[in-house]
Design an enzyme around this catalytic site. Structure first.
Site, short mmCIF file in Angstrom:
data_model
loop_
_atom_site.label_atom_id
_atom_site.label_comp_id
_atom_site.label_asym_id
_atom_site.label_seq_id
_atom_site.Cartn_x
_atom_site.Cartn_y
_atom_site.Cartn_z
CB ALA A 69 82.35 98.81 -44.24
CB THR A 70 80.62 104.19 -43.62
OG1 THR A 70 80.25 103.41 -44.70
CG2 THR A 70 80.81 105.37 -43.06
CD GLN A 179 84.77 95.64 -52.35
OE1 GLN A 179 84.91 94.96 -52.99
NE2 GLN A 179 84.23 97.29 -51.95
CB SER A 197 79.35 95.66 -45.38
OG SER A 197 78.11 96.54 -45.62
CG HIS A 199 75.94 96.66 -49.20
ND1 HIS A 199 76.37 97.07 -50.11
CD2 HIS A 199 76.38 96.92 -47.70
CE1 HIS A 199 77.18 98.06 -50.05
NE2 HIS A 199 76.83 97.96 -48.33
CB THR A 235 65.92 96.66 -30.38
OG1 THR A 235 65.37 97.61 -29.56
CG2 THR A 235 65.40 95.59 -31.01
CB CYS A 321 81.29 105.27 -51.46
SG CYS A 321 80.68 103.37 -50.89
N1 PMP Z 1 85.01 99.89 -47.44
C1 PMP Z 1 85.25 99.58 -48.53
C2 PMP Z 1 86.95 98.78 -48.33
C3 PMP Z 1 83.93 99.52 -49.31
O1 PMP Z 1 84.49 99.23 -50.39
C4 PMP Z 1 82.67 99.92 -48.66
C5 PMP Z 1 81.80 100.03 -49.77
N2 PMP Z 1 82.00 100.79 -50.83
C6 PMP Z 1 82.91 100.55 -47.61
C7 PMP Z 1 83.97 100.54 -46.84
C8 PMP Z 1 81.16 101.58 -47.17
O2 PMP Z 1 80.70 100.21 -47.07
P1 PMP Z 1 79.01 100.09 -46.57
O3 PMP Z 1 78.42 100.40 -48.05
O4 PMP Z 1 78.53 99.23 -45.94
O5 PMP Z 1 78.96 101.44 -45.68
#
Ligand code: PMP
Length: 379
Positions: A69-70, A179, A197, A199, A235, A321
């Site tokens: 997601a980042t 989330q 994301s 994970h 790829t 994070c």
């Molecule tokens: N956005 C939100 C709302 C998140 O909770 C997170 C993960 N903590 C992220 C972005 C970042 O996701 P990723 O670890 O997949 O880069």
């Protein structure tokens, strides 16, 4: 072990892992290759992409795979800003975004974009009047997190979109749905762009997605070959895409049933924690039950976290994070630095059991009493 940090990351679902292993083993060809091994991998990948796009009722070409997601947030915010510079340089974000969004806006500010922060009320709900006032002719993008990662505050994106489009039909809406996906229903049609994301939904680490409506112009940030993922060339990671598709399918079924179960667990924890004078509940009535945020008024959250860890109980302070001492989300809701400086996040899952919750409450009491006693003796 009592894992109550599902919003930081989730354990991979076994079925998802199996599909990852199977596709790694049996589909080794590069989907960009023209020979039969490539064609076989491409067919598998395309069926996974179709499954994902069908789930969200969007076009296959509207999904870009990222590494998480980042990266999706980067592509969305920077890509849209660069593509729309002629129309304006004004961007609006909420005060309840993930830290990655603020890092991106800091960068955008440094290259000449103007960032406004829309207010919210004490429940964390976006202040619609403030949003209306902030939207200008040169507002190219609004980014509002669907569910805040620290407090679980959930925003009514459909309504937010209506407000935005009424003020300026050209302004785009991006939502970080990381989330929200797998916890509550999400609708990509409520927004122009969305990040997610794998994970966070019992999928593998290393893959995320960006939904971008086909009408939205976005300047690519990466250049290379490969025609599948135009915004993230190279790829394609077929096994990750296949596993992500499975994770999405599994995580978006039985949402209501899971949410009701998790709400009962959340209610039980809140009921118990309310008894402590030194504990404040930060999650509000618009928070999803999967994320419960509390403040510890007379203790350091980090000390509390490590004391719980000694009993193999795992929770978070801010988000995993964020390195910040203070919770931006709690500060945005309550404007109280003391309350925002010692927060714990307890995040629940359909995998959490009542027994785990009971044990957590017991360990919480033990740690609370121990740290209170130690503090008194220090005074
Ligand atoms: N956005 C939100 C709302 C998140 O909770 C997170 C993960 N903590 C992220 C972005 C970042 O996701 P990723 O670890 O997949 O880069």
């Amino acid at each position: 072990m009592i894992y109550l940090d599902y919003s930081a990351t989730t354990p991979v679902n076994y079925e998802v892992l199996e599909s990852y292993i199977r596709s790694t083993r049996d589909f080794s060809g590069n989907p960009n290759s023209l020979h039969s091994l490539g064609v076989k991998s491409k067919a598998l990948m395309n069926s996974a992409i179709k499954q994902i796009s069908d789930t969200f009722n969007v076009l296959e070409s509207e999904i870009t795979f990222t590494n998480g997601a980042t990266m999706s947030n980067n592509l969305a915010l920077i890509g849209v800003s660069l593509a729309n510079m002629q129309q304006g340089n004004h961007i609006i974000v909420s005060k309840l975004e993930h830290p990655s969004v603020y890092e991106i806006t800091k960068y955008l500010e440094s290259i000449g974009f103007e960032i406004s922060y829309v207010d919210n009320n004490e429940d964390g709900l976006i202040d619609f009047d403030d949003l209306k006032k902030l939207i200008r002719e040169d507002t190219i993008l609004v980014s509002i997190c669907a569910v805040n990662s620290e407090t679980g505050v959930r925003q009514p994106l459909k309504m937010i979109r209506q407000i935005i489009k009424k003020e300026n039909s050209q302004t785009l809406l991006h939502s970080d749905m990381t989330q929200a996906l797998g916890k509550v229903p999400v609708n990509f049609h409520d927004v122009d762009l969305a990040s997610a994301s794998a994970h966070k939904i019992y999928g593998p680490k290393g893959i995320g997605l960006l939904y971008k409506n086909s009408r939205v112009a976005l300047t690519p940030l990466l250049y290379g070959s490969g025609h599948v993922n135009l915004l993230n060339p190279g790829t394609p990671p077929v096994p990750l895409i296949v596993a992500f598709a499975k994770a999405i399918r599994l995580a978006t079924t039985d949402l209501d049933k899971r949410e009701n179960f998790i709400r009962r667990l959340n209610d039980k924890i809140v009921e118990d924690l309310k008894k402590y004078d030194g504990v404040l509940i930060n999650s509000s009535k618009i928070s999803i039950p999967h994320i419960l945020n509390i403040s510890l008024l007379s203790m350091k959250a980090e000390t509390f976290l490590h004391a719980l860890e000694e009993h193999e109980v795992y929770v978070s302070t801010n988000t995993a994070c964020s390195s910040k001492e203070i919770s931006t989300a709690v500060m945005a809701m309550y404007h109280d630095p003391k309350r925002a400086s010692s927060t714990l996040r307890i995040s629940l899952s359909h995998l959490t059991t009542t027994d785990e919750v009971n044990k957590f409450l017991l360990y919480f009491k033990m740690v609370y009493e121990k740290l209170s006693f130690m503090k008194k003796n220090e005074e």
